[in-house]
Enzyme design. Sequence first.
Site, PDB file in Angstrom:
ATOM      1  N   LYS A  35       0.842  -1.208   0.000  1.00 29.81           N
ATOM      2  CA  LYS A  35       0.000   0.000   0.000  1.00 29.81           C
ATOM      3  C   LYS A  35       0.874   1.253   0.000  1.00 29.81           C
ATOM      4  O   LYS A  35       2.087   1.172   0.218  1.00 29.81           O
ATOM      5  CB  LYS A  35      -0.904  -0.028   1.237  1.00 29.81           C
ATOM      6  CG  LYS A  35      -0.119  -0.026   2.556  1.00 29.81           C
ATOM      7  CD  LYS A  35      -0.965  -0.383   3.759  1.00 29.81           C
ATOM      8  CE  LYS A  35      -0.118  -0.359   5.019  1.00 29.81           C
ATOM      9  NZ  LYS A  35      -0.854  -0.889   6.184  1.00 29.81           N
ATOM     10  N   ARG A 131      -9.801  -0.388  16.021  1.00 27.11           N
ATOM     11  CA  ARG A 131      -9.873   0.437  14.821  1.00 27.11           C
ATOM     12  C   ARG A 131     -10.860  -0.266  13.910  1.00 27.11           C
ATOM     13  O   ARG A 131     -12.041   0.023  13.954  1.00 27.11           O
ATOM     14  CB  ARG A 131      -8.469   0.572  14.211  1.00 27.11           C
ATOM     15  CG  ARG A 131      -8.299   1.708  13.265  1.00 27.11           C
ATOM     16  CD  ARG A 131      -6.868   1.830  12.756  1.00 27.11           C
ATOM     17  NE  ARG A 131      -6.374   0.582  12.161  1.00 27.11           N
ATOM     18  CZ  ARG A 131      -5.182   0.435  11.603  1.00 27.11           C
ATOM     19  NH1 ARG A 131      -4.328   1.447  11.588  1.00 27.11           N
ATOM     20  NH2 ARG A 131      -4.815  -0.708  11.077  1.00 27.11           N
ATOM     21  N   TYR A 256      16.468  29.758   7.444  1.00 21.76           N
ATOM     22  CA  TYR A 256      15.265  30.455   7.913  1.00 21.76           C
ATOM     23  C   TYR A 256      15.281  30.598   9.434  1.00 21.76           C
ATOM     24  O   TYR A 256      15.596  29.649  10.148  1.00 21.76           O
ATOM     25  CB  TYR A 256      14.009  29.684   7.510  1.00 21.76           C
ATOM     26  CG  TYR A 256      13.620  29.888   6.067  1.00 21.76           C
ATOM     27  CD1 TYR A 256      13.251  31.150   5.597  1.00 21.76           C
ATOM     28  CD2 TYR A 256      13.612  28.821   5.187  1.00 21.76           C
ATOM     29  CE1 TYR A 256      12.884  31.330   4.269  1.00 21.76           C
ATOM     30  CE2 TYR A 256      13.247  28.990   3.860  1.00 21.76           C
ATOM     31  CZ  TYR A 256      12.882  30.254   3.407  1.00 21.76           C
ATOM     32  OH  TYR A 256      12.521  30.426   2.098  1.00 21.76           O
ATOM     33  N   MET A 304      12.132  24.203   1.796  1.00 18.72           N
ATOM     34  CA  MET A 304      11.302  23.406   0.885  1.00 18.72           C
ATOM     35  C   MET A 304      12.164  22.639  -0.124  1.00 18.72           C
ATOM     36  O   MET A 304      11.876  21.479  -0.434  1.00 18.72           O
ATOM     37  CB  MET A 304      10.316  24.309   0.143  1.00 18.72           C
ATOM     38  CG  MET A 304       9.301  23.532  -0.671  1.00 18.72           C
ATOM     39  SD  MET A 304       8.186  24.581  -1.605  1.00 18.72           S
ATOM     40  CE  MET A 304       7.213  25.329  -0.309  1.00 18.72           C
TER      41      MET A 304
HETATM   42  C1  LIG Z   1       0.061  -1.869   6.758  1.00 21.26           C
HETATM   43  C2  LIG Z   1      -0.442  -3.156   7.295  1.00 21.26           C
HETATM   44  C3  LIG Z   1       0.427  -4.255   7.463  1.00 21.26           C
HETATM   45  C4  LIG Z   1       1.925  -4.166   7.270  1.00 21.26           C
HETATM   46  O1  LIG Z   1       2.513  -3.587   8.425  1.00 21.26           O
HETATM   47  P1  LIG Z   1       4.101  -3.514   8.621  1.00 21.26           P
HETATM   48  O2  LIG Z   1       4.252  -3.028  10.013  1.00 21.26           O
HETATM   49  O3  LIG Z   1       4.607  -2.554   7.604  1.00 21.26           O
HETATM   50  O4  LIG Z   1       4.631  -4.879   8.420  1.00 21.26           O
HETATM   51  C5  LIG Z   1      -0.119  -5.468   7.841  1.00 21.26           C
HETATM   52  N1  LIG Z   1      -1.459  -5.584   8.075  1.00 21.26           N
HETATM   53  C6  LIG Z   1      -2.306  -4.547   7.950  1.00 21.26           C
HETATM   54  C7  LIG Z   1      -3.748  -4.743   8.241  1.00 21.26           C
HETATM   55  C8  LIG Z   1      -1.823  -3.312   7.581  1.00 21.26           C
HETATM   56  O5  LIG Z   1      -2.686  -2.265   7.484  1.00 21.26           O
END
Ligand SMILES: *Cc1c(COP(=O)(O)O)cnc(C)c1O
Length: 360
Positions: A35, A131, A256, A304
């Site tokens: 992702k 969550r 800055y 930046m």
């Molecule tokens: C992002 C995610 C992972 C991977 O997590 P890492 O800590 O990067 O290994 C696994 N499971 C779910 C549900 C996630 O959202």
Amino acid sequence: MTPLVSAVIDTSALRHNLEAVRRFAPRSRVMAVIKANGYGHGLTAAAQALGSADAFAVARVDEGLVLRRAGIATRIVLLEGVFDREQLEAAAAADFELVVHTREQIELLAAACGQAARFRVWLKLDTGMNRLGFKAADFPAAAAALGALSCVAAPVNLFTHLSSADARELPATAEQLARFGTATRGLPGERSIANSAGLLGFPDAQADWVRPGLLLYGAAPFAGAVGADYGLMPAMTLRSRVIALKSVEAGERVGYGGDWIAPRPTLLAIAAVGYGDGYPRSLPSGAPVLVNGERAPLAGRVSMDMIGIDVTRLARAPAPGDPVVLWGRGLPVEEVAVWAQTIPYELLCGISQRVAATPE
Ligand SMILES: *Cc1c(COP(=O)(O)O)cnc(C)c1O
């Protein structure tokens, strides 16, 4: 033309890290989590390098569609599932697997059954993250409702997520594993529990499928550790170049706000990288970068498009055009994350649009 700033991606490191994950979890299949643009490494590039994974996991439908359009035929799991009819139909057409974590998602599936193809699903139990996922009391009914749908492939797979696996000393993970065991006892279906920290820190959590993200990119999920401690190789090296050199007198202010005051006559290298590239502005003076492979401290605020580096003490004075490494090979992203008061995840996936992710 070589871009001034690039995220150089070592695809052999990605493959190496996947093999390392297979050694850590030899009895599990690997759902490679790519992702957020493959944690900044490029979604399609990550999928291609990690082509031998048993499945890919992404957060959203659009991410999966990018992979299918690129010709990736591997199983793809949507970690948050789908939220409306349009997404459901896109997911059906693209043969995505769905995490199901709300009653509304079951209703959405039920309403589409008949037209929709068969989905492989992963029913998510909330074991304490609070969550996503069904609470244990609602889990059996959700499993039964899903299992009864003609458009859901049997068996329903079982899924949870760990909140605190990076803190091995806390009781949270053992409690989550116990809740998962209790709520899923006797149910058929494959199980998936562990992210990177979970699969390394809690072998009991490896189950049928592990879901590593961070490890694949070569970083360690534990505070104070780096990927090399686990035989991993950094897959991204964020690089720039020196674009100017400047001598300042003792007492002159740099950058800055004039935050940094030269304690002595100082040679500064100005490098072309800044928060516009995803190099965090929260990095304080003193944070390390590599100039010609040697460590040197930031001097002044991150702008930046630029940073100042105190190169006075380097063995060899740099020249314009010399290479600067912000993190990656030679400078672990985990260490830079500590300086920035964040985690390596945020640095990696925070690389901005204008940074060219380039294969080595
Ligand atoms: C992002 C995610 C992972 C991977 O997590 P890492 O800590 O990067 O290994 C696994 N499971 C779910 C549900 C996630 O959202």
